[in-house]
Design a protein around this motif. Structure first.
Motif, short mmCIF file in Angstrom:
data_model
loop_
_atom_site.label_atom_id
_atom_site.label_comp_id
_atom_site.label_asym_id
_atom_site.label_seq_id
_atom_site.Cartn_x
_atom_site.Cartn_y
_atom_site.Cartn_z
N UNK A 19 0.85 -1.19 0.00
CA UNK A 19 0.00 0.00 0.00
C UNK A 19 0.89 1.24 0.00
N UNK A 20 0.42 2.28 -0.68
CA UNK A 20 1.16 3.53 -0.78
C UNK A 20 0.72 4.49 0.32
N UNK A 49 1.28 -5.87 7.92
CA UNK A 49 2.59 -6.53 7.98
C UNK A 49 3.68 -5.51 8.28
N UNK A 50 3.71 -4.44 7.49
CA UNK A 50 4.62 -3.33 7.75
C UNK A 50 3.84 -2.03 7.53
N UNK A 57 -13.92 4.01 6.75
CA UNK A 57 -12.82 4.32 5.83
C UNK A 57 -11.56 3.66 6.37
N UNK A 58 -10.83 3.04 5.46
CA UNK A 58 -9.57 2.40 5.84
C UNK A 58 -8.48 3.02 4.97
N UNK A 67 3.54 0.47 3.13
CA UNK A 67 3.64 -0.77 3.88
C UNK A 67 3.06 -1.95 3.12
N UNK A 68 2.93 -3.06 3.83
CA UNK A 68 2.35 -4.29 3.31
C UNK A 68 1.17 -4.68 4.17
N UNK A 69 0.08 -5.10 3.51
CA UNK A 69 -1.07 -5.61 4.24
C UNK A 69 -1.54 -6.92 3.60
N UNK A 70 -2.20 -7.73 4.39
CA UNK A 70 -2.82 -8.95 3.88
C UNK A 70 -4.25 -8.97 4.37
#
Length: 315
Positions: A73-74, A93-94, A124-125, A131-134
């Motif tokens: 994600x930016x 994740x980060x 809203x998210x 970072x990184x998301x899952x």
């Protein structure tokens, strides 16, 4: 339409028209729990007899995975004003993310945390930094949906969970995304199994214990067992070592662990034997003697009872 004979009657029959001053939720709140109103603005309300909401425990979980992904994600990337139809779990994740609902304080979701979003909640998210998301979208049981109010999970999910074993859970999220995006045999069964494990791990943290996992005295006894696996061990030996009665030992183990002292001792022994078989290449007989069993056949029966396979087939 009249309710069937013998069924409880609704408190109030409210016609549904375009100028009805009540929201649909308000109408539902005026009805008994067993009744569901189906709206039709031209003909009024039809009532259907429904079963009460089901409470699902972790043992009941049979998840269906709708979406599983793992991506970068930016900074400032946002999913605004969204309302999802199923349960969503997001592992950060980060980086760092924000979760916002109207009239509520924003929640910061740090790296190493899981955000749980229930269906129907407008929110809203957004990512505050790169970072990184899952993410996983899922239903927890095959019949019914969370959004329709067919079931709820007990223990209730926490909005944000700081993960105890991040490395392992991260691997599970990553593996789930890989399997979901593949065409491998038994893909659905694999995604269900991995998602189920993820929910079970989180549910273990959502469970609100009244105190520590177990008392300091019991923790000391378990350490004693692990240190003395090769020695004779039973509730009598534990009672002698700790200056209490065997009956007290039995009550303590059953109360805090739901297991007998002998079951705990056998479990500790075969788990240590499993490591000897796999990590040190010991034979079944060597592993049995090393953890305190004088009879390898008896050891094999206990091992199979706990692991489901005999030690000779577990390597």
């Amino acid at each position: 339409m009249e309710p069937r004979r013998g069924a409880a009657s609704p408190r109030t029959l409210l016609p549904l028209t375009s100028d009805l001053p009540y929201a649909w939720h308000d109408i539902q709140c005026r009805l008994p729990r067993q009744w569901t109103a189906i709206a039709n603005t031209w003909t009024g309300i039809i009532y259907r007899w429904d079963t009460p909401m089901r409470i699902v425990t972790p043992a009941d979980i049979q998840p269906t995975v709708r979406i599983a992904n793992y991506h970068r994600v930016a900074p400032g990337q946002s999913w605004p004003n969204r309302q999802i139809p199923d349960l969503q779990l997001i592992l950060v994740v980060t980086g760092k993310c924000l979760y916002l609902e109207e009239n509520n304080q924003p929640l910061t979701v740090e790296a190493g945390s899981v955000l749980c979003i229930e269906p129907g909640r407008r929110h809203t998210f957004c990512a505050t930094v790169e970072g990184l998301i899952s993410s996983i979208h899922l239903e927890l049981v095959p019949e019914g949906t969370w959004a329709a109010g067919d079931y709820r999970l007990a223990p209730s999910p926490e909005r944000v969970t700081s993960v105890a074993d991040f490395a392992y859970l991260h691997e599970r999220f990553q593996r789930l995304a890989t399997v979901y995006n593949s065409y491998w045999p038994y893909r659905s069964e694999q995604t269900a199994a991995i998602a189920g494990e993820i929910v079970l791990i989180l549910a273990g943290q959502w469970q609100k214990p009244s105190g520590p996992a177990f008392s300091p005295r019991l923790a000391e006894m378990i350490r004693f067992v692990r240190k003395n696996l090769r020695e004779p061990l039973s509730r009598r030996e534990l009672a002698h070592a700790f200056g209490v009665s065997p009956e007290y030992i039995n009550v303590l183990f059953r109360k805090e662990l739901g297991m007998t002292p002998s079951a705990v001792i056998n479990r500790e022994r075969v788990m240590a034997a499993y490591r000897l078989l796999h990590e040190q290449g010991c034979s079944v007989k060597e592993a049995a003697y090393a953890v305190g069993y004088s009879d390898p056949l008896y050891f094999s029966r206990i091992f199979k009872r706990i692991f489901g396979v005999p030690p000779s087939q577990s390597r």
